[in-house]
Design an enzyme around this catalytic site. Structure first.
Site, PDB file in Angstrom:
ATOM      1  CB  THR A 161      -6.650   7.028  -7.130  1.00  0.00           C
ATOM      2  OG1 THR A 161      -6.329   7.860  -6.526  1.00  0.00           O
ATOM      3  CG2 THR A 161      -7.986   7.837  -8.427  1.00  0.00           C
ATOM      4  CG  HIS A 203      -8.546  14.963  -1.213  1.00  0.00           C
ATOM      5  ND1 HIS A 203      -7.664  14.878  -2.065  1.00  0.00           N
ATOM      6  CD2 HIS A 203      -9.330  13.985  -1.168  1.00  0.00           C
ATOM      7  CE1 HIS A 203      -7.477  13.552  -3.049  1.00  0.00           C
ATOM      8  NE2 HIS A 203      -8.235  12.876  -1.614  1.00  0.00           N
ATOM      9  CG  HIS A 206      -4.364  -0.160   5.038  1.00  0.00           C
ATOM     10  ND1 HIS A 206      -3.923  -0.135   3.688  1.00  0.00           N
ATOM     11  CD2 HIS A 206      -5.475  -1.364   4.273  1.00  0.00           C
ATOM     12  CE1 HIS A 206      -4.579  -0.165   2.982  1.00  0.00           C
ATOM     13  NE2 HIS A 206      -5.865  -1.391   3.679  1.00  0.00           N
ATOM     14  CG  HIS A 262      -6.985   9.892   0.897  1.00  0.00           C
ATOM     15  ND1 HIS A 262      -7.114   8.084   1.201  1.00  0.00           N
ATOM     16  CD2 HIS A 262      -6.313  10.178   0.051  1.00  0.00           C
ATOM     17  CE1 HIS A 262      -7.082   8.496  -0.500  1.00  0.00           C
ATOM     18  NE2 HIS A 262      -6.910   9.847  -1.251  1.00  0.00           N
ATOM     19  CB  CYS A 275       0.610   1.595   4.157  1.00  0.00           C
ATOM     20  SG  CYS A 275      -0.530   0.569   5.289  1.00  0.00           S
ATOM     21  CG  ASN A 299     -12.318  11.639  -3.686  1.00  0.00           C
ATOM     22  OD1 ASN A 299     -13.444  11.946  -3.477  1.00  0.00           O
ATOM     23  ND2 ASN A 299     -11.392  11.384  -4.509  1.00  0.00           N
ATOM     24  CG  ASP A 334      -2.400  15.274  -3.849  1.00  0.00           C
ATOM     25  OD1 ASP A 334      -3.873  14.381  -3.485  1.00  0.00           O
ATOM     26  OD2 ASP A 334      -2.744  15.411  -4.991  1.00  0.00           O
ATOM     27  CB  CYS A 370      -0.663   0.326   1.371  1.00  0.00           C
ATOM     28  SG  CYS A 370      -1.417   1.738   1.612  1.00  0.00           S
ATOM     29  N   GLY A 418     -13.826   8.351  -6.993  1.00  0.00           N
ATOM     30  CA  GLY A 418     -13.202   9.230  -7.389  1.00  0.00           C
ATOM     31  C   GLY A 418     -12.306   8.753  -6.619  1.00  0.00           C
TER      32      GLY A 418
HETATM   33  P1  5GP Z   1      -8.428   9.560  -3.926  1.00  0.00           P
HETATM   34  O1  5GP Z   1      -8.158   9.405  -5.488  1.00  0.00           O
HETATM   35  O2  5GP Z   1      -8.521   8.511  -3.784  1.00  0.00           O
HETATM   36  O3  5GP Z   1      -9.264  10.737  -3.162  1.00  0.00           O
HETATM   37  O4  5GP Z   1      -6.495  11.216  -3.730  1.00  0.00           O
HETATM   38  C1  5GP Z   1      -5.538   9.967  -4.381  1.00  0.00           C
HETATM   39  C2  5GP Z   1      -4.420  11.715  -3.784  1.00  0.00           C
HETATM   40  O5  5GP Z   1      -2.981  10.669  -3.505  1.00  0.00           O
HETATM   41  C3  5GP Z   1      -4.397  12.036  -5.454  1.00  0.00           C
HETATM   42  O6  5GP Z   1      -5.238  13.374  -4.982  1.00  0.00           O
HETATM   43  C4  5GP Z   1      -3.503  11.711  -5.257  1.00  0.00           C
HETATM   44  O7  5GP Z   1      -2.900  12.679  -6.515  1.00  0.00           O
HETATM   45  C5  5GP Z   1      -1.941  11.230  -4.215  1.00  0.00           C
HETATM   46  N1  5GP Z   1      -0.948  10.919  -4.624  1.00  0.00           N
HETATM   47  C6  5GP Z   1      -1.078   9.922  -5.884  1.00  0.00           C
HETATM   48  N2  5GP Z   1       0.008   8.928  -5.262  1.00  0.00           N
HETATM   49  C7  5GP Z   1       0.984  10.226  -4.361  1.00  0.00           C
HETATM   50  C8  5GP Z   1       2.168   9.549  -4.070  1.00  0.00           C
HETATM   51  O8  5GP Z   1       2.827   8.915  -4.230  1.00  0.00           O
HETATM   52  N3  5GP Z   1       2.722  11.089  -2.959  1.00  0.00           N
HETATM   53  C9  5GP Z   1       1.646  11.837  -2.565  1.00  0.00           C
HETATM   54  N4  5GP Z   1       2.058  12.974  -1.953  1.00  0.00           N
HETATM   55  N5  5GP Z   1       0.539  11.590  -3.071  1.00  0.00           N
HETATM   56  C10 5GP Z   1       0.586  11.027  -3.959  1.00  0.00           C
HETATM   57 ZN    ZN Z   2      -2.435   1.179   3.516  1.00  0.00          ZN
END
Ligand code: 5GP
Ligand code: ZN
Length: 122
Positions: free
Chosen positions: A94, A101, A47, A99, A11, A86, A31, A8, A92
């Site tokens: 990913t 935002h 996690h 987490h 993690c 999300n 981010d 992960c 949304g």
């Molecule tokens: P989600 O799409 O799951 O709500 O948010 C995931 C967020 O993680 C996205 O805004 C993406 O830009 C961010 N993100 C993805 N990979 C990384 C990374 O390796 N480092 C950081 N700091 N943010 C990441």
């Molecule tokens: Zn995790």
């Protein structure tokens, strides 16, 4: 470190990453692909996949996590901002490690305040 998940990304980041801020059990990072002038991610060390499993946290852990969001936002200079998470791929999500935002725009907020001041001075 409580319940980490092999493979992960978040993690790994909570274990080894560079933080904007940290409290017991929760970290804040920037981010990598910001969608606002300030875009932080608040990540619990434990996690869980998403907000759906929020019941796995104790009440005191939730309080600490939510207060940490407010304190971190304040410490980076935000007064007005969004806090969102999300839940699920089609919403949304990913990264399947919970987490939050934190999205804010210090300058445009200031510009807005200044514009309001200017109008009120007319
Ligand atoms: P989600 O799409 O799951 O709500 O948010 C995931 C967020 O993680 C996205 O805004 C993406 O830009 C961010 N993100 C993805 N990979 C990384 C990374 O390796 N480092 C950081 N700091 N943010 C990441
Ligand atoms: Zn995790």
């Amino acid at each position: 470190m409580p319940s980490q998940r092999e493979g992960c990304l978040f993690c790994d980041i909570v274990r080894d990453g560079t933080y904007v801020a940290k409290t017991k059990g929760v970290v804040a990072i920037k981010d990598i692909n910001p969608k606002a002038q300030t875009h932080l991610l608040i990540i619990p060390e434990r996690h869980i996949e998403s907000f759906r499993e929020i019941g796995e946290f104790h009440a005191w852990e939730l309080k600490r996590m939510l207060e940490f969001i407010a304190e971190t936002a304040r410490d980076v200079g935000l007064t007005d901002y969004q806090v969102l998470t999300n839940v699920g791929r089609s919403a949304g999500q990913t990264i399947f490690h919970l987490h939050w935002h934190v999205l804010g725009d210090v300058e445009s907020h200031l510009e807005h305040s200044l514009a309001l001041t200017a109008v009120s001075e007319l």
